[in-house]
Structures are given as structure tokens and as C-alpha cells.
Write a protein that holds these residues in place. Sequence first.
Motif, mmCIF file in Angstrom:
data_model
loop_
_atom_site.group_PDB
_atom_site.id
_atom_site.type_symbol
_atom_site.label_atom_id
_atom_site.label_comp_id
_atom_site.label_asym_id
_atom_site.label_seq_id
_atom_site.Cartn_x
_atom_site.Cartn_y
_atom_site.Cartn_z
ATOM 1 N N ALA A 195 3.625 -11.182 8.965
ATOM 2 C CA ALA A 195 2.804 -11.127 10.176
ATOM 3 C C ALA A 195 1.342 -10.897 9.818
ATOM 4 C CB ALA A 195 3.311 -10.017 11.101
ATOM 5 N N SER A 196 1.103 -9.975 8.885
ATOM 6 C CA SER A 196 -0.259 -9.703 8.440
ATOM 7 C C SER A 196 -0.847 -10.925 7.730
ATOM 8 C CB SER A 196 -0.280 -8.488 7.503
ATOM 9 O OG SER A 196 -1.573 -8.231 7.025
ATOM 10 N N TYR A 197 -0.021 -11.584 6.938
ATOM 11 C CA TYR A 197 -0.448 -12.781 6.206
ATOM 12 C C TYR A 197 -0.834 -13.891 7.178
ATOM 13 C CZ TYR A 197 0.208 -17.116 3.506
ATOM 14 O OH TYR A 197 0.059 -18.347 2.943
ATOM 15 N N ALA A 198 -0.037 -14.072 8.235
ATOM 16 C CA ALA A 198 -0.324 -15.109 9.221
ATOM 17 C C ALA A 198 -1.657 -14.856 9.907
ATOM 18 C CB ALA A 198 0.797 -15.175 10.262
ATOM 19 N N THR A 199 -1.913 -13.586 10.249
ATOM 20 C CA THR A 199 -3.183 -13.229 10.879
ATOM 21 C C THR A 199 -4.348 -13.497 9.932
ATOM 22 O OG1 THR A 199 -2.111 -11.522 12.212
ATOM 23 C CG2 THR A 199 -4.490 -11.371 11.962
ATOM 24 N N SER A 200 -4.178 -13.101 8.667
ATOM 25 C CA SER A 200 -5.240 -13.301 7.675
ATOM 26 C C SER A 200 -5.514 -14.781 7.449
ATOM 27 C CB SER A 200 -4.856 -12.639 6.353
ATOM 28 O OG SER A 200 -4.682 -11.253 6.507
ATOM 29 N N LEU A 201 -4.460 -15.588 7.432
ATOM 30 C CA LEU A 201 -4.620 -17.022 7.213
ATOM 31 C C LEU A 201 -5.379 -17.664 8.372
ATOM 32 C CD1 LEU A 201 -3.858 -19.179 5.144
ATOM 33 C CD2 LEU A 201 -1.787 -19.634 6.467
ATOM 34 N N GLU A 202 -5.064 -17.224 9.580
ATOM 35 C CA GLU A 202 -5.754 -17.750 10.755
ATOM 36 C C GLU A 202 -7.229 -17.368 10.741
ATOM 37 O OE1 GLU A 202 -5.547 -17.362 15.657
ATOM 38 O OE2 GLU A 202 -3.948 -16.537 14.398
ATOM 39 N N GLN A 203 -7.491 -16.109 10.389
ATOM 40 C CA GLN A 203 -8.869 -15.632 10.360
ATOM 41 C C GLN A 203 -9.664 -16.278 9.229
ATOM 42 O OE1 GLN A 203 -8.081 -11.491 9.974
ATOM 43 N NE2 GLN A 203 -7.697 -11.187 12.158
ATOM 44 N N SER A 204 -8.986 -16.647 8.151
ATOM 45 C CA SER A 204 -9.692 -17.238 7.014
ATOM 46 C C SER A 204 -10.378 -18.541 7.391
ATOM 47 C CB SER A 204 -8.718 -17.476 5.854
ATOM 48 O OG SER A 204 -7.795 -18.522 6.166
ATOM 49 N N GLU A 231 -3.177 1.640 11.771
ATOM 50 C CA GLU A 231 -3.996 0.492 11.386
ATOM 51 C C GLU A 231 -3.650 0.021 9.979
ATOM 52 O OE1 GLU A 231 -6.457 -1.460 12.927
ATOM 53 O OE2 GLU A 231 -5.440 -0.564 14.652
ATOM 54 N N ALA A 232 -3.246 0.955 9.114
ATOM 55 C CA ALA A 232 -2.887 0.591 7.739
ATOM 56 C C ALA A 232 -1.704 -0.367 7.716
ATOM 57 C CB ALA A 232 -2.574 1.838 6.930
ATOM 58 N N LYS A 233 -0.775 -0.209 8.669
ATOM 59 C CA LYS A 233 0.381 -1.101 8.733
ATOM 60 C C LYS A 233 -0.045 -2.525 9.080
ATOM 61 C CE LYS A 233 3.388 2.673 10.186
ATOM 62 N NZ LYS A 233 4.175 3.257 11.299
ATOM 63 N N LYS A 234 -1.211 -2.656 9.720
ATOM 64 C CA LYS A 234 -1.733 -3.981 10.068
ATOM 65 C C LYS A 234 -2.603 -4.558 8.955
ATOM 66 C CE LYS A 234 -2.107 -2.548 14.926
ATOM 67 N NZ LYS A 234 -3.052 -2.375 16.062
ATOM 68 N N GLY A 235 -2.777 -3.764 7.885
ATOM 69 C CA GLY A 235 -3.615 -4.211 6.781
ATOM 70 C C GLY A 235 -5.052 -3.758 6.887
ATOM 71 N N ASN A 236 -5.353 -2.881 7.858
ATOM 72 C CA ASN A 236 -6.712 -2.389 8.034
ATOM 73 C C ASN A 236 -6.816 -0.956 7.524
ATOM 74 O OD1 ASN A 236 -7.323 -4.793 9.446
ATOM 75 N ND2 ASN A 236 -6.554 -3.899 11.340
ATOM 76 N N ILE A 237 -7.734 -0.721 6.604
ATOM 77 C CA ILE A 237 -7.909 0.607 6.017
ATOM 78 C C ILE A 237 -9.088 1.300 6.683
ATOM 79 C CG2 ILE A 237 -8.250 1.912 3.896
ATOM 80 C CD1 ILE A 237 -5.639 0.318 4.051
ATOM 81 N N ASN A 238 -8.822 2.482 7.245
ATOM 82 C CA ASN A 238 -9.858 3.271 7.896
ATOM 83 C C ASN A 238 -9.673 4.734 7.522
ATOM 84 O OD1 ASN A 238 -11.262 1.389 10.097
ATOM 85 N ND2 ASN A 238 -9.080 0.917 10.085
ATOM 86 N N GLY A 239 -10.741 5.368 7.044
ATOM 87 C CA GLY A 239 -10.656 6.776 6.676
ATOM 88 C C GLY A 239 -11.811 7.185 5.795
ATOM 89 N N SER A 240 -11.882 8.488 5.525
ATOM 90 C CA SER A 240 -12.942 9.035 4.675
ATOM 91 C C SER A 240 -12.311 9.764 3.493
ATOM 92 C CB SER A 240 -13.820 10.004 5.476
ATOM 93 O OG SER A 240 -14.447 9.335 6.553
ATOM 94 N N TYR A 241 -12.963 9.660 2.329
ATOM 95 C CA TYR A 241 -12.448 10.246 1.104
ATOM 96 C C TYR A 241 -13.581 10.983 0.389
ATOM 97 C CZ TYR A 241 -8.959 6.595 1.974
ATOM 98 O OH TYR A 241 -8.028 5.774 2.565
ATOM 99 N N SER A 242 -13.239 12.109 -0.198
ATOM 100 C CA SER A 242 -14.198 12.849 -1.018
ATOM 101 C C SER A 242 -13.524 13.189 -2.343
ATOM 102 C CB SER A 242 -14.646 14.130 -0.308
ATOM 103 O OG SER A 242 -15.570 14.841 -1.103
ATOM 104 N N ILE A 243 -14.130 12.725 -3.434
ATOM 105 C CA ILE A 243 -13.542 12.915 -4.766
ATOM 106 C C ILE A 243 -14.469 13.796 -5.597
ATOM 107 C CG2 ILE A 243 -12.712 11.767 -6.848
ATOM 108 C CD1 ILE A 243 -12.387 9.226 -5.159
ATOM 109 N N SER A 244 -13.955 14.928 -6.040
ATOM 110 C CA SER A 244 -14.716 15.818 -6.929
ATOM 111 C C SER A 244 -13.964 15.939 -8.241
ATOM 112 C CB SER A 244 -14.905 17.200 -6.289
ATOM 113 O OG SER A 244 -13.651 17.790 -5.962
ATOM 114 N N PHE A 245 -14.695 16.037 -9.337
ATOM 115 C CA PHE A 245 -14.092 16.019 -10.662
ATOM 116 C C PHE A 245 -13.898 17.436 -11.188
ATOM 117 C CE2 PHE A 245 -16.345 12.062 -10.009
ATOM 118 C CZ PHE A 245 -15.373 11.132 -10.329
ATOM 119 N N VAL A 246 -12.826 17.604 -11.930
ATOM 120 C CA VAL A 246 -12.449 18.917 -12.462
ATOM 121 C C VAL A 246 -12.762 18.953 -13.946
ATOM 122 C CG1 VAL A 246 -10.564 20.563 -12.793
ATOM 123 C CG2 VAL A 246 -10.627 19.114 -10.739
#
Length: 523
Positions: free
Chosen positions: A51-60, A386-401
Amino acid sequence: MKRKKWLQKTAVLCTAMVLSATSIPSATFAADSYADIEKSALAKIASEFAASYATSLEQSQDLVSGIKGDITVNIEDSGRSLLGFVAPFDVSWLNNASVTINSSFKDNKEGGSMALLVNDSQVCTLDFYFDPDTEDMYMKVPELSDKYMKVNLKETEDDETLEASTEGLSDSVKLLNNMTEAMPEASVVESLLNKYGTILIDNVKSTSDTLTAGDVSQDCTVYEGTLDSEAAIRTLTAVLETSKSDKEIEAILEKWSAVLPDSQDLNAQFQEAVDSGLNALKEDSSDEASQDGYFSSKTWVGEDGEIIGRSLTMHDASGDTPVFTWQMPKSDSSYGYLLEIYAEDEVYALSGNGTIENDILNGSYQFSMNDEPAANIEVKDYDTAEAKKGNINGSYSISFVADESDDSSDVSPLTNFSLDADIASTAESGSVKLGIVSAGATLGSVSFVSGKGDGVDIPDLASLKDVCDVSNDDDMTDYVSSMDFTKLMDNLTAAGVPDEVITYILSGGSSDTDTEIDDESIN
């Protein structure tokens, strides 16, 4: 012996791809055996992917008519202060710089326009067109000259790497121009995923038990399947024999051959590769030494039928070798998380806890290597729906140890900094913003934005006038004589670039007064 290892690793890899793909926590169903669990999960993920592939193909198809992308670097006060120590000139005037690109694909041609902006003011543009048939690239910088430069990529191929890159560019342009004709339909993709995933699953023996796992405890049932070397050969043989006469694969290869005429007969090449693989498997089927190893797969299923964990382990005469472990038990809105990946003598792990409420995930994780913490990761507002639809939304903070056991650790210099990432995407567009933070202050950021654009008109390239071939000395002399830096310098000044910096740039990085470019040399 080497071939035995290859077969075992190949079997692990093929099965791991299928089993790990079906580990999405949303796969919920009733099942009585390992095979039932895996097949149900496979069917669900295949359906969602199709389903996600079909949507992506149409949008392409919309994107082919016009694609827009932006890359922007923003520099904050703290970043300018730090940059001032290493830059060969004053940077107090610099706030941001960006590159914007609009491109289109039409009639097997690519056309585009790139713009360079400084402090949100346009400095110059680059118009370009590419013909994959002739491999000619046409480029013009209107602020510098009205003439085009023509570069034939075939003539620049002086090594195998560059030649492969050129061929790859030509093939990509042809595929993007013919996306609908080249790519298989969504129903075919779903059919192939189910067909070959089922072959792998059918050759795994299974047992079941119960356990509780994870930092957040959850009662669950564990289903275990095993695949020995004999079954691995049988599985790979079934996959190859099925693919050899698979009409869906044949149709896909025929489409690609039609779109890429220089690719020759892809189906014939595929058949040859399959026959070679089958012959190798026949030789190994009589090798008794190949019967001593197997791998096991465990799948943890919660009381509601949701998959909450997986693991793969190799077993042979030398002992047990884990491949990966994934666990995500839940209790109400809380969850625990563990992902371990084993590579030779290295172990990479991501562990943590968090909550999921109204499809929004928030959590804290730690990434470690060989049980040594390397980075802490905070995740906020990750949209699981949204991730199940192939859309990634969120915030990340990476600190090193810091590695306290080794003062010379490569990670140690990074402990004073953290990386913030904001990701947003929809079906039509996407953006990523990466920011570098030190002592609570943002030094700078890089943003990437892409989506549908207005596109550009692609002219008849054979009819272009004022074209200078870079391989022709007379043409290039003509091009150089046509160059006028006045507009470029005016644009730099309008963007707030100091005169001494303009001189530094146009003189090729020299700040000596005797190398300054005067009005006569730039007009």
C-alpha cells in the motif's frame, strides 16, 4: 568448508530479512504455531508495504514533473565565534547559506536549476541539462556568461569508478523518466513478498514455551523455529527454482530491459545467475560436513497476539553465535526496548524505555558497543501511526558518552557536543534539520527540505546556441572571454559579503593585495 559457511550465512540473511521485517509491533493476530505467526505477520507487512509502495509510485509521477530541494546551513552567534578561530577572514557577517534546486525529467532528459543564496540573498544560479543517450551535460551560470559549457561524461571516464558513476547517472535518468513503465505494480510486489517469505518460513521447524522478558515485564509466549544446513540448502533451492520460472520476475526484468536498452537481456543474465546458484547448491547437498550447523529463531508474542520480540542465533561445532535480538515488551503505555546486533567480535546494542500514548512515542535510549556506552538518545513526539504509512515525524537528541577507560577514545572529543535532529514528513514532502549544540547553545544547523516543485522547461538540446565544448581549447578561450564578474560581485555585495572576502574568493584563496582582482580583469 568455505561454501558451508556461505550457505549458512546466506540462509541466515534471507530468513533474517523476512523475520525482522515482520517484527513491527502492530502485527496482531491469533496463531497456534511458529509458522502461523510468521505467515500472518508476513502477510500483514507485505500488505502494508504494498500500500505504501503504491502511494509512493503514484506520487513519484508528480515528482518527475517537478522536484524541489533545499539545503540550508544556519550559523548562530556561538558558531560564528568558533568559526572565527579557523576562518581566514572575518565571518561576523555570515548568517546562513543555502542551495536550492529545481529539476524535471521529461523525454528521457533531465533539466534543472540550482541557486546559491547567502544571507537569504541570491548570489548566482546554475542551469543544467543532461542527455543520458549522448551523456552530454550542458551548464550555464547566467550571472557569469550567456554561454553554455558542454561536458561529455564519456570523455571524462578515466577510471572504472567514474565510468560506473556515469552509467549509473544515465540509468537513473532513464528510470525516473519511465517510472510507471519500469516499476512493478503494488499487487506484484505484495505477491512476491508473500511467495518467497512463505518458502523460507515453511522450512523452519518450530516449538513453543512461555516466558517474561524485558525491563518492562510482560507475559508472553515464545515460539522457536530452527533451520539446519540441510534445510538451508532445501530452502535456497526452492527459492531459486521458484524464481527461475517466476513470470512476475520475468515481467519486471523485461520492463527494465526495455527502459534500459544498454542493459542487454536482464532475464537471460538472471537465469544464468540462478543456474549457477543451483549448481553450487547441488554440489553442497552431498557434503556431509555441511550438516553440522543450524540456526534458531525465537519470536515472543504477547497475550494480545502482538509480536514483542525476536532473536536469531547460529549454532555449530564451535558454539552458539547470536545474530540479533530485538525485544519491546509493554505494560499499559510504558515499554522497554532492546536491540542487539552481533558482527564478528563486536556487539552493538540499543536499549531504553519510554511511553506510547495516542500513537506518540517518547523515550530514552543508550547506544553501546561491546557493553561500553557510546551515546545517549532522547526521542520526542515520534508519531507511530504516521510511521506505518512511511512518514517519519519526531525529534531526536544525541549526546556522546566519554570512554572513561581510555583517554584517547575517538568519541571523547565529541562529549562536549550533542546533535539535535527534527524530522518531519508527509506523503508530499519531507524535511530534516540537524543542529549542533554545545553547553546548551546551538552553534549551527543544517536543514534538508524536499518535495514537489514547479520544475523547469527542458529545451531541445541539439538546438542550443552559444555552446562551448570544454574539450575544445578554442571554445574554452571563447567562454573565458565572455565571462563578466560584475553581476556576481554585485550580488555578493547585496548579500552582505565584505569586499575583502569577495577579493579572497575571486583570487582563489589569496588575500595578498598584489593579487586583488581589479575592475579590468573581471569585466
